[in-house]
Design a protein around this motif. Structure first.
Motif, PDB file in Angstrom:
ATOM      1  N   ARG A 144      25.113  60.360 -31.845  1.00  0.00           N
ATOM      2  CA  ARG A 144      25.574  59.729 -30.610  1.00  0.00           C
ATOM      3  C   ARG A 144      25.157  58.263 -30.603  1.00  0.00           C
ATOM      4  NH1 ARG A 144      29.141  62.717 -28.023  1.00  0.00           N
ATOM      5  NH2 ARG A 144      28.412  62.307 -25.903  1.00  0.00           N
ATOM      6  N   THR A 145      25.815  57.482 -29.767  1.00  0.00           N
ATOM      7  CA  THR A 145      25.334  56.130 -29.524  1.00  0.00           C
ATOM      8  C   THR A 145      24.220  56.177 -28.482  1.00  0.00           C
ATOM      9  OG1 THR A 145      26.927  55.713 -27.761  1.00  0.00           O
ATOM     10  CG2 THR A 145      27.576  55.095 -30.012  1.00  0.00           C
ATOM     11  N   VAL A 146      23.408  55.139 -28.498  1.00  0.00           N
ATOM     12  CA  VAL A 146      22.306  54.982 -27.551  1.00  0.00           C
ATOM     13  C   VAL A 146      22.376  53.554 -27.038  1.00  0.00           C
ATOM     14  CG1 VAL A 146      19.804  55.068 -27.252  1.00  0.00           C
ATOM     15  CG2 VAL A 146      20.913  56.636 -28.866  1.00  0.00           C
ATOM     16  N   ALA A 147      22.092  53.351 -25.760  1.00  0.00           N
ATOM     17  CA  ALA A 147      22.152  52.001 -25.191  1.00  0.00           C
ATOM     18  C   ALA A 147      21.207  51.067 -25.939  1.00  0.00           C
ATOM     19  CB  ALA A 147      21.788  52.040 -23.715  1.00  0.00           C
ATOM     20  N   PRO A 148      21.682  49.891 -26.341  1.00  0.00           N
ATOM     21  CA  PRO A 148      20.829  48.958 -27.074  1.00  0.00           C
ATOM     22  C   PRO A 148      19.899  48.214 -26.124  1.00  0.00           C
ATOM     23  CG  PRO A 148      22.950  47.950 -26.691  1.00  0.00           C
ATOM     24  CD  PRO A 148      23.042  49.353 -26.124  1.00  0.00           C
ATOM     25  N   GLY A 149      18.811  47.705 -26.666  1.00  0.00           N
ATOM     26  CA  GLY A 149      18.010  46.776 -25.881  1.00  0.00           C
ATOM     27  C   GLY A 149      18.825  45.518 -25.653  1.00  0.00           C
ATOM     28  N   ALA A 150      18.733  44.942 -24.492  1.00  0.00           N
ATOM     29  CA  ALA A 150      19.557  43.772 -24.181  1.00  0.00           C
ATOM     30  C   ALA A 150      18.731  42.725 -23.458  1.00  0.00           C
ATOM     31  CB  ALA A 150      20.752  44.168 -23.315  1.00  0.00           C
ATOM     32  N   SER A 151      18.981  41.474 -23.787  1.00  0.00           N
ATOM     33  CA  SER A 151      18.321  40.389 -23.081  1.00  0.00           C
ATOM     34  C   SER A 151      18.807  40.340 -21.646  1.00  0.00           C
ATOM     35  CB  SER A 151      18.641  39.055 -23.766  1.00  0.00           C
ATOM     36  OG  SER A 151      18.312  37.974 -22.924  1.00  0.00           O
ATOM     37  N   ALA A 152      17.902  39.949 -20.757  1.00  0.00           N
ATOM     38  CA  ALA A 152      18.288  39.775 -19.360  1.00  0.00           C
ATOM     39  C   ALA A 152      19.149  38.534 -19.173  1.00  0.00           C
ATOM     40  CB  ALA A 152      17.045  39.671 -18.489  1.00  0.00           C
ATOM     41  N   GLY A 153      19.137  37.629 -20.149  1.00  0.00           N
ATOM     42  CA  GLY A 153      19.854  36.374 -19.999  1.00  0.00           C
ATOM     43  C   GLY A 153      21.023  36.241 -20.950  1.00  0.00           C
ATOM     44  N   LEU A 154      22.008  35.410 -20.570  1.00  0.00           N
ATOM     45  CA  LEU A 154      23.177  35.122 -21.398  1.00  0.00           C
ATOM     46  C   LEU A 154      23.460  33.631 -21.329  1.00  0.00           C
ATOM     47  CD1 LEU A 154      26.483  37.036 -21.732  1.00  0.00           C
ATOM     48  CD2 LEU A 154      26.552  34.607 -21.174  1.00  0.00           C
ATOM     49  N   ILE A 155      23.659  33.021 -22.497  1.00  0.00           N
ATOM     50  CA  ILE A 155      23.984  31.598 -22.571  1.00  0.00           C
ATOM     51  C   ILE A 155      25.440  31.446 -22.969  1.00  0.00           C
ATOM     52  CG2 ILE A 155      23.272  29.354 -23.468  1.00  0.00           C
ATOM     53  CD1 ILE A 155      20.821  30.719 -24.662  1.00  0.00           C
ATOM     54  N   ARG A 187      21.700  37.084 -25.258  1.00  0.00           N
ATOM     55  CA  ARG A 187      23.129  37.204 -25.499  1.00  0.00           C
ATOM     56  C   ARG A 187      23.743  35.805 -25.443  1.00  0.00           C
ATOM     57  NH1 ARG A 187      24.793  40.418 -20.682  1.00  0.00           N
ATOM     58  NH2 ARG A 187      22.814  39.584 -19.895  1.00  0.00           N
ATOM     59  N   HIS A 188      24.826  35.600 -26.210  1.00  0.00           N
ATOM     60  CA  HIS A 188      25.409  34.262 -26.246  1.00  0.00           C
ATOM     61  C   HIS A 188      26.907  34.354 -26.468  1.00  0.00           C
ATOM     62  CE1 HIS A 188      25.099  34.958 -30.639  1.00  0.00           C
ATOM     63  NE2 HIS A 188      23.857  35.338 -30.377  1.00  0.00           N
ATOM     64  N   THR A 189      27.631  33.461 -25.855  1.00  0.00           N
ATOM     65  CA  THR A 189      29.082  33.382 -25.997  1.00  0.00           C
ATOM     66  C   THR A 189      29.459  31.957 -26.381  1.00  0.00           C
ATOM     67  OG1 THR A 189      29.510  32.778 -23.698  1.00  0.00           O
ATOM     68  CG2 THR A 189      29.354  35.125 -24.198  1.00  0.00           C
ATOM     69  N   SER A 230      23.329  32.912 -17.537  1.00  0.00           N
ATOM     70  CA  SER A 230      22.071  32.339 -17.055  1.00  0.00           C
ATOM     71  C   SER A 230      22.066  30.830 -17.255  1.00  0.00           C
ATOM     72  CB  SER A 230      20.893  32.948 -17.810  1.00  0.00           C
ATOM     73  OG  SER A 230      20.905  34.347 -17.754  1.00  0.00           O
ATOM     74  N   ALA A 231      22.767  30.380 -18.291  1.00  0.00           N
ATOM     75  CA  ALA A 231      22.847  28.952 -18.593  1.00  0.00           C
ATOM     76  C   ALA A 231      24.193  28.666 -19.238  1.00  0.00           C
ATOM     77  CB  ALA A 231      21.721  28.533 -19.533  1.00  0.00           C
ATOM     78  N   VAL A 232      24.703  27.462 -19.021  1.00  0.00           N
ATOM     79  CA  VAL A 232      25.947  27.015 -19.639  1.00  0.00           C
ATOM     80  C   VAL A 232      25.664  25.673 -20.310  1.00  0.00           C
ATOM     81  CG1 VAL A 232      28.373  26.414 -19.303  1.00  0.00           C
ATOM     82  CG2 VAL A 232      27.301  28.150 -17.842  1.00  0.00           C
ATOM     83  N   VAL A 233      25.921  25.602 -21.618  1.00  0.00           N
ATOM     84  CA  VAL A 233      25.693  24.396 -22.401  1.00  0.00           C
ATOM     85  C   VAL A 233      27.054  23.807 -22.748  1.00  0.00           C
ATOM     86  CG1 VAL A 233      24.708  23.447 -24.516  1.00  0.00           C
ATOM     87  CG2 VAL A 233      23.546  25.333 -23.330  1.00  0.00           C
ATOM     88  N   ILE A 234      27.319  22.593 -22.296  1.00  0.00           N
ATOM     89  CA  ILE A 234      28.629  21.970 -22.465  1.00  0.00           C
ATOM     90  C   ILE A 234      28.511  20.792 -23.415  1.00  0.00           C
ATOM     91  CG2 ILE A 234      30.566  20.860 -21.280  1.00  0.00           C
ATOM     92  CD1 ILE A 234      29.476  22.288 -18.694  1.00  0.00           C
ATOM     93  N   ASN A 235      29.279  20.819 -24.503  1.00  0.00           N
ATOM     94  CA  ASN A 235      29.275  19.751 -25.500  1.00  0.00           C
ATOM     95  C   ASN A 235      30.723  19.358 -25.766  1.00  0.00           C
ATOM     96  OD1 ASN A 235      28.916  18.019 -27.644  1.00  0.00           O
ATOM     97  ND2 ASN A 235      27.673  19.417 -28.869  1.00  0.00           N
ATOM     98  N   LEU A 236      31.239  18.458 -24.946  1.00  0.00           N
ATOM     99  CA  LEU A 236      32.643  18.054 -25.021  1.00  0.00           C
ATOM    100  C   LEU A 236      32.771  16.534 -24.994  1.00  0.00           C
ATOM    101  CD1 LEU A 236      34.239  20.678 -22.610  1.00  0.00           C
ATOM    102  CD2 LEU A 236      34.800  20.402 -25.035  1.00  0.00           C
TER     103      LEU A 236
END
Length: 311
Positions: A144-155, A187-189, A230-236
């Motif tokens: 089975r799958t198991v829930a992964p550990g995940a950071s509380a934050g996302l950039i 986590r990061h996008t 949690s944070a947005v980094v803009i490089n434009l």
């Protein structure tokens, strides 16, 4: 299948930017452990975490729409396979090991040609190019799958080719954005694409508008309730200057963009990064005259070293 090459050498401007952002963002990187019932590896499995902007509306296929999107989970058993709809290129990391490149694969792809020891393992699949569609996992009988550990934050990183890692060996995985998120354990996008501008011009898509869409092309609005940054980094700005955007027009668009991002992420920290080629330094560094609504903060990121190349 092959492992990706690794380059070493002196620290370039992207490495400097990574180090600066890591120092600024450390306070956001608390780790939590998610809890969910064991799952079956299907697209709708609650133990599969989709990081990035994914279209999961069909229920049977999840499609990654921006660069650097990945899926994470944990699983029991000794082997795992992934189902690919059509030819695709992706990277796979098992138990935190090196990312292994799978090129032009399709159908049911064995990710563990050498069976693992019995127990619970972690899995991350990062989609690079081709038909970036995830159709679920195939597990051992009784596993089975198991829930992964995940950071509380996302950039969320917003930019052009530099943020997308377009001129590097592994694209998104070699970008400063990916490396910053990984070093923080967050986590990061990457809402980024080569050649994109801040201000929409003929021949240049403006991220001041496309940022709010589900994909790098198209007009479907993104549902910002899917995740909160949690944070947005803009490089434009690297590409705007080649399309005749004046400093005043750039600053006006940048200010409006920050306000629009703030409306979607009222509690996020916003970082306005000077371009590595030092373009629009003043328009992207001056603090707005009025405070931003919401409880989040805004920071002009420290300047980085000069760099060649386009965005």
């Amino acid at each position: 299948m092959q492992t990706s090459p690794h380059r070493s050498g002196r620290r370039g401007p992207a490495a400097v930017l990574t180090a600066v952002l890591v120092a600024c963002l450390l306070s956001l990187a608390g780790i939590t452990r998610a809890h969910a019932a064991p799952g079956d590896g299907s697209v709708s499995d609650p133990n599969i975490a989709y990081v990035g902007r994914w279209d999961t509306s069909s229920g049977t296929t999840a499609v990654a729409n921006w660069t650097g999107a990945y899926v994470r989970t944990s699983f029991t058993g000794t082997t795992v396979k992934v189902k690919a709809r059509d030819a695709v290129n992706f990277y796979v990391s098992v138990d935190g090991g090196p990312d292994v490149f799978h090129a032009g694969v399709r159908g049911t792809v064995n990710l563990t040609p050498q069976p693992l020891a019995s127990g619970t393992h972690t899995l991350r699949i990062t989609y690079r190019s081709g038909d970036t569609a995830f159709q679920g996992l195939v597990l051992d009988s009784g596993a089975r799958t198991v829930a992964p550990g995940a950071s509380a934050g996302l950039i969320e990183f917003v930019g052009d080719s530099i943020t997308a890692g377009a001129l590097t060996d592994r694209l998104a995985l070699d970008s400063y954005a990916w490396k910053t998120g990984e070093r923080l354990g967050m986590r990061h996008t990457q809402i980024a694409r080569s050649g994109y501008c801040l201000v929409a011009q003929s021949g240049c898509t403006g991220l001041s508008g496309q940022f709010f869409k589900s994909a790098s092309t198209g007009t479907t609005d993104w549902d910002f309730a899917r995740y909160r940054a949690s944070a947005v980094v803009i490089n434009l700005g690297t590409n705007d200057i080649g399309h005749g955007v004046s400093g005043a027009a750039f600053q006006s668009a940048y200010t409006a963009f920050l306000r629009d991002v703030r409306a979607k992420y009222p509690d996020a920290v916003l970082f306005a990064v000077q371009t590595l080629k030092k373009r629009y330094v003043t328009p992207s560094s001056e603090r707005p005259r009025r405070p931003w609504p919401g409880r989040g903060r805004w920071h002009p990121a420290p300047p980085a070293a000069r760099s060649g190349g386009s965005g």
